[in-house]
Scaffold this active site. Structure first.
Site, PDB file in Angstrom:
ATOM      1  N   ASN A   9      33.815  42.473  37.188  1.00 44.22           N
ATOM      2  CA  ASN A   9      34.539  42.552  38.715  1.00 44.22           C
ATOM      3  C   ASN A   9      35.919  43.484  38.446  1.00 44.22           C
ATOM      4  O   ASN A   9      36.356  43.659  37.835  1.00 44.22           O
ATOM      5  CB  ASN A   9      34.748  41.039  38.588  1.00 44.22           C
ATOM      6  N   TRP A  10      35.877  44.163  39.437  1.00 49.90           N
ATOM      7  CA  TRP A  10      36.530  45.385  39.491  1.00 49.90           C
ATOM      8  C   TRP A  10      37.583  44.502  39.902  1.00 49.90           C
ATOM      9  O   TRP A  10      38.942  45.520  39.974  1.00 49.90           O
ATOM     10  CB  TRP A  10      36.518  46.783  39.624  1.00 49.90           C
ATOM     11  N   LYS A  11      37.370  43.581  41.139  1.00 50.20           N
ATOM     12  CA  LYS A  11      38.733  43.587  41.249  1.00 50.20           C
ATOM     13  C   LYS A  11      39.242  44.785  42.422  1.00 50.20           C
ATOM     14  O   LYS A  11      38.839  46.066  42.214  1.00 50.20           O
ATOM     15  CB  LYS A  11      39.394  42.754  40.827  1.00 50.20           C
ATOM     16  N   HIS A  97      34.898  33.285  44.323  1.00 47.94           N
ATOM     17  CA  HIS A  97      36.680  33.785  43.410  1.00 47.94           C
ATOM     18  C   HIS A  97      37.391  33.058  43.192  1.00 47.94           C
ATOM     19  O   HIS A  97      38.244  32.883  44.517  1.00 47.94           O
ATOM     20  CB  HIS A  97      36.788  35.265  43.475  1.00 47.94           C
ATOM     21  N   GLU A  99      40.255  33.887  43.310  1.00 51.76           N
ATOM     22  CA  GLU A  99      41.296  34.599  43.758  1.00 51.76           C
ATOM     23  C   GLU A  99      41.945  34.638  45.172  1.00 51.76           C
ATOM     24  O   GLU A  99      42.536  34.622  46.061  1.00 51.76           O
ATOM     25  CB  GLU A  99      41.480  36.027  43.500  1.00 51.76           C
ATOM     26  N   GLU A 169      34.637  29.878  35.840  1.00 53.91           N
ATOM     27  CA  GLU A 169      35.733  31.176  35.417  1.00 53.91           C
ATOM     28  C   GLU A 169      37.166  29.710  36.162  1.00 53.91           C
ATOM     29  O   GLU A 169      37.825  29.463  36.300  1.00 53.91           O
ATOM     30  CB  GLU A 169      35.844  31.913  36.411  1.00 53.91           C
ATOM     31  N   GLY A 175      42.876  37.232  33.320  1.00 54.23           N
ATOM     32  CA  GLY A 175      43.362  38.129  33.552  1.00 54.23           C
ATOM     33  C   GLY A 175      44.838  37.192  32.343  1.00 54.23           C
ATOM     34  O   GLY A 175      45.765  37.790  32.356  1.00 54.23           O
ATOM     35  N   SER A 214      38.862  36.579  31.194  1.00 53.14           N
ATOM     36  CA  SER A 214      39.215  36.997  29.358  1.00 53.14           C
ATOM     37  C   SER A 214      37.939  37.174  28.314  1.00 53.14           C
ATOM     38  O   SER A 214      38.787  37.108  27.583  1.00 53.14           O
ATOM     39  CB  SER A 214      40.513  36.726  29.126  1.00 53.14           C
ATOM     40  N   GLY A 235      36.594  40.594  34.043  1.00 49.79           N
ATOM     41  CA  GLY A 235      37.570  41.719  35.229  1.00 49.79           C
ATOM     42  C   GLY A 235      38.430  43.047  33.788  1.00 49.79           C
ATOM     43  O   GLY A 235      37.598  43.886  34.558  1.00 49.79           O
ATOM     44  N   GLY A 236      39.084  42.311  33.891  1.00 51.16           N
ATOM     45  CA  GLY A 236      40.039  43.195  33.413  1.00 51.16           C
ATOM     46  C   GLY A 236      39.263  44.222  31.999  1.00 51.16           C
ATOM     47  O   GLY A 236      39.150  45.685  31.953  1.00 51.16           O
TER      48      GLY A 236
HETATM   49  P1  PGA Z   1      39.248  38.877  33.402  1.00 50.52           P
HETATM   50  O1  PGA Z   1      38.777  38.435  35.058  1.00 50.52           O
HETATM   51  O2  PGA Z   1      37.756  39.332  33.169  1.00 50.52           O
HETATM   52  O3  PGA Z   1      40.729  39.771  33.547  1.00 50.52           O
HETATM   53  O4  PGA Z   1      40.287  37.640  32.808  1.00 50.52           O
HETATM   54  C1  PGA Z   1      37.727  37.075  34.757  1.00 50.52           C
HETATM   55  C2  PGA Z   1      37.415  37.705  36.877  1.00 50.52           C
HETATM   56  O5  PGA Z   1      38.249  37.226  37.224  1.00 50.52           O
HETATM   57  O6  PGA Z   1      35.767  37.453  37.413  1.00 50.52           O
END
Ligand code: PGA
Length: 252
Positions: A9-11, A97, A99, A169, A175, A214, A235-236
């Site tokens: 997930n590149w966001k 998600h 967010e 999640e 993050g 994470s 994500g990251g």
């Molecule tokens: P993260 O994000 O790996 O940077 O914690 C995961 C996500 O939000 O899908």
């Protein structure tokens, strides 16, 4: 055997040029992805078309959008419909998600509308659930996740349920560098599977449940070795080709 999935997930990261470059790097290393592991990348909308062209003619890496509109078309300035996403072509869409739930006020009703759009357009949903830190501290985490599932996923027809991928999640792990322990993650994944089994029965044995928050090359192996963890939503660590590939290799 359940599907094994690693989704990046590149966001809201990378320019189109950078995203295309990242895709090239992932493709160059795609032979490292263990046989049978489905790798998915989810760039921003603007990147989908050029990246889909790069991905054409191979089947190691698939494409997901990070969101879709609740409506099918019309006067909804700034929205992107599930049909448009499918026409890229793109096969998956991330929905719910945290967010989006937190910053854009997405509710169960919003997510239901989006889920319907996704399924009508043959996009396979990656549906995210997860509790806040306070909810875990107050021992509400099972209840919160059950409620997120019940009102949206629980309302699907059995045939549509079979297309669903779930991503657990925990919001406090996204993050933050603070991963759920493999025991905490496994406990919740097993709970999700049994909760859904109460609605959909045996079909749930085939439902991929991904862990996100994470997840990175150093903890993926331990997480993915748990019986109910079928992969990750990353994500990251998905923004660096080597890290993303290393997470996929954790299935070896
Ligand atoms: P993260 O994000 O790996 O940077 O914690 C995961 C996500 O939000 O899908």
């Amino acid at each position: 055997m359940r599907e094994k999935i690693v989704a990046g997930n590149w966001k809201m990261n990378t320019s189109v040029t950078e995203g295309v470059q990242l895709t090239r790097e992932i493709l160059a290393g795609a032979t490292q992805i263990p046989e049978g592991v489905h790798a998915i990348i989810s760039p921003p909308y603007t990147h989908l078309f050029p990246i889909a062209q790069l991905l054409e003619g191979q089947n190691r890496i698939a494409l997901a959008a990070q969101n879709c509109a609740e409506e099918s078309k019309g006067a909804y300035t700034g929205e992107v419909s599930a049909g448009m996403i499918a026409s890229v072509p793109c096969s998956y869409v991330i929905l719910g998600h945290s967010e989006r739930r937190t910053y854009y006020g997405e509710t169960d009703q919003t997510l239901w509308n989006k889920l319907v759009q996704a399924l009508e357009n043959n996009l396979r949903p990656i549906f995210c659930v997860g509790e806040l830190l306070q909810e875990r501290e107050e021992d509400q985490h099972f209840q919160v996740v059950a409620s997120q599932l019940k009102h949206v996923i629980g309302a699907l027809e059995p045939a549509d349920f079979e297309k669903i991928i779930i991503a657990y999640e925990p919001v406090w792990a996204i993050g933050t560098g603070k991963t759920a322990t493999s025991d905490q993650a496994q406990e919740m994944h097993a709970f999700i599977r049994s909760f859904l089994a109460g609605i959909f029965g045996e079909a749930t044995e085939k439902t991929p449940i991904l862990y996100g928050g994470s997840c990175n090359p150093s903890n993926a192996k331990e997480l993915f070795s748990q019986p109910d963890i079928d992969g990750g939503l990353i994500g990251g660590a998905s923004l660096k080709a080597n890290d993303f590939l290393a997470v996929a290799k954790a299935f070896e």
